[in-house]
Design a protein around this motif. Structure first.
Motif, PDB file in Angstrom:
ATOM      1  N   GLU A 146       9.875  -4.201   0.650  1.00 35.62           N
ATOM      2  CA  GLU A 146       8.763  -4.085   1.660  1.00 35.62           C
ATOM      3  C   GLU A 146       9.104  -3.063   2.969  1.00 35.62           C
ATOM      4  O   GLU A 146      10.365  -3.494   3.333  1.00 35.62           O
ATOM      5  N   ASP A 147       8.199  -2.714   3.637  1.00 32.93           N
ATOM      6  CA  ASP A 147       8.527  -1.626   4.762  1.00 32.93           C
ATOM      7  C   ASP A 147       7.745  -2.338   5.749  1.00 32.93           C
ATOM      8  O   ASP A 147       6.185  -1.703   5.916  1.00 32.93           O
ATOM      9  N   PRO A 148       8.232  -3.165   6.587  1.00 36.15           N
ATOM     10  CA  PRO A 148       7.337  -3.804   7.523  1.00 36.15           C
ATOM     11  C   PRO A 148       6.693  -2.834   8.670  1.00 36.15           C
ATOM     12  O   PRO A 148       5.829  -3.269   9.495  1.00 36.15           O
ATOM     13  N   HIS A 149       7.238  -1.811   8.536  1.00 38.82           N
ATOM     14  CA  HIS A 149       7.022  -0.570   9.803  1.00 38.82           C
ATOM     15  C   HIS A 149       6.230   0.535   9.513  1.00 38.82           C
ATOM     16  O   HIS A 149       6.004   1.160  10.126  1.00 38.82           O
ATOM     17  N   VAL A 150       5.767   0.648   7.936  1.00 38.79           N
ATOM     18  CA  VAL A 150       5.105   1.623   7.536  1.00 38.79           C
ATOM     19  C   VAL A 150       3.781   2.118   8.408  1.00 38.79           C
ATOM     20  O   VAL A 150       3.517   3.100   8.668  1.00 38.79           O
TER      21      VAL A 150
ATOM     22  N   ARG B   9       4.413   3.380  11.797  1.00 40.24           N
ATOM     23  CA  ARG B   9       4.817   4.589  11.501  1.00 40.24           C
ATOM     24  C   ARG B   9       3.389   5.482  11.384  1.00 40.24           C
ATOM     25  O   ARG B   9       3.467   6.695  11.784  1.00 40.24           O
ATOM     26  N   CYS B  10       2.584   4.980  10.469  1.00 45.86           N
ATOM     27  CA  CYS B  10       1.433   5.809  10.178  1.00 45.86           C
ATOM     28  C   CYS B  10       0.432   5.838  11.446  1.00 45.86           C
ATOM     29  O   CYS B  10      -0.103   6.827  11.868  1.00 45.86           O
ATOM     30  N   ALA B  11       0.477   4.885  12.210  1.00 45.37           N
ATOM     31  CA  ALA B  11      -0.186   4.977  13.348  1.00 45.37           C
ATOM     32  C   ALA B  11       0.198   5.887  14.521  1.00 45.37           C
ATOM     33  O   ALA B  11      -0.519   6.539  15.308  1.00 45.37           O
ATOM     34  N   LEU B  12       1.486   6.067  14.439  1.00 42.13           N
ATOM     35  CA  LEU B  12       2.061   7.069  15.323  1.00 42.13           C
ATOM     36  C   LEU B  12       1.806   8.520  14.976  1.00 42.13           C
ATOM     37  O   LEU B  12       1.742   9.411  15.736  1.00 42.13           O
ATOM     38  N   ALA B  13       1.558   8.914  13.434  1.00 40.99           N
ATOM     39  CA  ALA B  13       1.397  10.116  13.066  1.00 40.99           C
ATOM     40  C   ALA B  13      -0.091  10.462  13.099  1.00 40.99           C
ATOM     41  O   ALA B  13      -0.149  11.710  13.083  1.00 40.99           O
ATOM     42  N   GLY B  14      -1.110   9.542  13.283  1.00 40.34           N
ATOM     43  CA  GLY B  14      -2.198  10.181  13.146  1.00 40.34           C
ATOM     44  C   GLY B  14      -3.159   8.768  12.864  1.00 40.34           C
ATOM     45  O   GLY B  14      -2.998   7.889  12.971  1.00 40.34           O
TER      46      GLY B  14
ATOM     47  N   ALA C  14       4.863  -3.034  -3.470  1.00 44.79           N
ATOM     48  CA  ALA C  14       6.252  -3.687  -2.912  1.00 44.79           C
ATOM     49  C   ALA C  14       6.197  -2.997  -1.504  1.00 44.79           C
ATOM     50  O   ALA C  14       6.584  -3.901  -0.425  1.00 44.79           O
ATOM     51  N   VAL C  15       5.973  -2.043  -1.040  1.00 46.67           N
ATOM     52  CA  VAL C  15       6.240  -1.395   0.235  1.00 46.67           C
ATOM     53  C   VAL C  15       5.377  -2.204   1.147  1.00 46.67           C
ATOM     54  O   VAL C  15       5.738  -2.515   2.436  1.00 46.67           O
ATOM     55  N   LEU C  16       4.200  -2.434   0.763  1.00 45.36           N
ATOM     56  CA  LEU C  16       3.082  -3.017   1.692  1.00 45.36           C
ATOM     57  C   LEU C  16       3.113  -4.601   1.688  1.00 45.36           C
ATOM     58  O   LEU C  16       2.285  -5.346   2.370  1.00 45.36           O
TER      59      LEU C  16
END
Ligand code: SF4
Ligand code: SF4
Length: 183
Positions: free
Chosen positions: A3-7, A10-15, A148-150
């Motif tokens: 799991e990537d709890p920060h994805v 990071r998405c919000a920071l990108a756009g 898994a990542v989410l």
């Protein structure tokens, strides 16, 4: 795959993210059930985060595409000339519950489609809403990796989708016995 709890951050920071509509797409915003609205209200003060929208032909058509075998049922649930509830958005298309720090609503109280995105169930399969902006999906295009990542399992996706169906007024699908009526 972990799991990537920060994805999503990071998405919000990108756009723009799944919490923001493109201009002119408001009509296609998913409906919100009264149950989901009440659950949000139990967790947050009234922030004016809800809106009514007409059951336009484009809205019903868009929704019907998600349930291709149940177009008649969708039309009956969202009759022409009536309105449905949805999340309100600001002038930039962002959900009113979106803050600089992310969603203000606790995860367990978010609308089902928020918790499901970018997954959907088509027939018996987990499918993806293919979007150009979902960073998690860009980084992990395979369903298994993305789950898994989410931090979701196939069982959870099936359960969330089943709960969404019931909340929107659609009948349980065969094999949905595990979905609890109380959500
Ligand atoms: S309720 Fe939260 S997760 Fe859902 S669209 Fe709004 S900000 Fe995003
Ligand atoms: S689910 Fe995808 S689009 Fe939504 S915030 Fe996370 S990475 Fe972005």
């Amino acid at each position: 795959m972990r799991e990537d709890p920060h994805v999503c951050r990071r998405c919000a920071l990108a756009g723009p993210t799944c919490c923001q509509l493109s201009a002119g797409q408001e009509e296609f915003c998913f409906p919100l059930s009264v149950l989901e609205k009440d659950r949000i209200r139990d967790h947050l003060p009234d922030l004016g985060g809800f809106a009514s929208a007409p059951n336009s032909a484009s809205f019903v058509d868009g929704l019907s595409r998600l349930f291709p075998d149940e177009r008649r049922e969708v039309k009956a649930l969202f009759p022409a000339g009536k309105e449905h509830l949805r999340l309100a958005v600001d002038a930039h298309g962002a959900c009113r519950f979106l803050s600089p720090g992310g969603c203000l609503v606790p995860r367990e109280a978010r609308p089902y489609y928020c918790r499901l995105f970018p997954f959907w169930i088509t027939g018996e399969r987990i499918t993806l809403f293919e979007t150009p902006f979902c960073l998690a999906q860009q980084e992990h295009p395979k369903v298994g990796d993305l789950l898994a990542v989410l931090g979701l399992t196939t069982t959870q996706v099936a359960s969330l989708h089943g709960s969404l169906r019931l909340a929107w007024g659609l009948p349980p699908r065969p094999g949905m016995d595990a979905v609890k009526k109380g959500f």
